[in-house]
Design a protein around this motif. Structure first.
Motif, mmCIF file in Angstrom:
data_model
loop_
_atom_site.group_PDB
_atom_site.id
_atom_site.type_symbol
_atom_site.label_atom_id
_atom_site.label_comp_id
_atom_site.label_asym_id
_atom_site.label_seq_id
_atom_site.Cartn_x
_atom_site.Cartn_y
_atom_site.Cartn_z
ATOM 1 N N ALA A 187 -5.849 2.890 -2.965
ATOM 2 C CA ALA A 187 -5.648 2.016 -1.800
ATOM 3 C C ALA A 187 -5.365 0.604 -2.287
ATOM 4 O O ALA A 187 -6.267 -0.236 -2.374
ATOM 5 C CB ALA A 187 -6.869 2.053 -0.892
ATOM 6 N N ALA A 200 -4.512 -3.159 -2.793
ATOM 7 C CA ALA A 200 -4.653 -4.400 -2.033
ATOM 8 C C ALA A 200 -4.126 -5.546 -2.872
ATOM 9 O O ALA A 200 -4.333 -5.591 -4.090
ATOM 10 C CB ALA A 200 -6.112 -4.645 -1.654
ATOM 11 N N SER A 202 1.425 4.302 -2.708
ATOM 12 C CA SER A 202 1.381 5.723 -2.340
ATOM 13 C C SER A 202 2.588 6.473 -2.885
ATOM 14 O O SER A 202 2.482 7.615 -3.341
ATOM 15 C CB SER A 202 1.322 5.874 -0.814
ATOM 16 O OG SER A 202 0.104 5.401 -0.291
ATOM 17 N N ALA A 242 0.825 -1.210 0.000
ATOM 18 C CA ALA A 242 0.000 0.000 0.000
ATOM 19 C C ALA A 242 0.859 1.260 0.000
ATOM 20 O O ALA A 242 0.562 2.240 -0.697
ATOM 21 C CB ALA A 242 -0.936 -0.005 1.204
#
Length: 204
Positions: free
Chosen positions: A144, A146, A112, A108
């Motif tokens: 986000a 995953a 970013s 994650a």
């Protein structure tokens, strides 16, 4: 920002990797244990301050390897196969060290970084941006991220995300390649080189 503790680790990271690396499909050495030397890398910050995140470059006689590692204060459920080993930290106590490609927090935060929402941090200095890490990504935000699946090949690890995108993390570094995240490391001959660390792949 994460605080970097300059303290003891028993066993050390390099000792853990010496045992772990020969079992990887992208390891280029022979049956003998590798003689590893730290050659570069960077860190990312976990916003929750729970998981240590480091991308370490190590050299041996055969190749230079990129090893993302996640340091946790307790086991990561369902990730036994991704465990590199455990170590005793002089300040934080027992730490579980995982291959970061399988760690949801590391992935994650890598997303970013690629999206421009996080900055690469110096490997050994607290609160200092690592300006040797270059990010060049102009696609749709990863958001986000995953993990859906993780697969190793002969020179890389592909982390497929539930969004359909994939992060291809180089394991055996080759100077001069482009990528969405690139970095500098010191080769065994002590020359500096830049290579792609991460390439973003999206479905056509």
């Amino acid at each position: 920002m994460a605080e970097i503790h300059h303290t003891t680790l028993k066993p050390t990271k390099l000792e853990l990797l010496t045992e772990w690396l020969p079992g990887r499909p992208w390891y280029r050495g022979g049956p003998e244990a590798p003689l590893l030397a730290k050659a570069g890398g960077f860190r990312l910050d976990d916003p929750e301050g729970e998981v240590g995140i480091e991308f370490m470059v190590v050299n041996d006689a055969e190749a230079s390897y990129l090893v993302p590692m996640a340091y946790r204060g307790a086991p990561l459920q369902g990730a036994d196969e991704a465990l590199i080993g455990t170590t005793e930290h002089g300040v934080l106590g027992k730490r579980w060290v995982y291959d970061g490609c399988h760690d949801p927090v590391l992935v994650a935060e890598l997303a970013s970084l690629i999206d421009g929402r996080a900055k690469a941090q110096a490997q050994s200095v607290s609160d200092q941006e690592d300006r040797d890490i270059q990010v060049s990504y102009e696609g749709a935000p990863l958001g986000a991220a995953a993990i859906e699946s993780v697969a190793d090949s002969a020179d890389a690890t592909e982390v497929r995300l539930t969004s359909g995108a994939a992060l291809r993390l180089a394991r055996v570094l080759a100077p001069g390649e482009g990528g969405q995240v690139s970095g500098v490391w010191q080769r065994a001959d002590e020359s500096a080189a830049r290579a792609a660390f991460v390439i973003v792949q999206r479905e056509a």
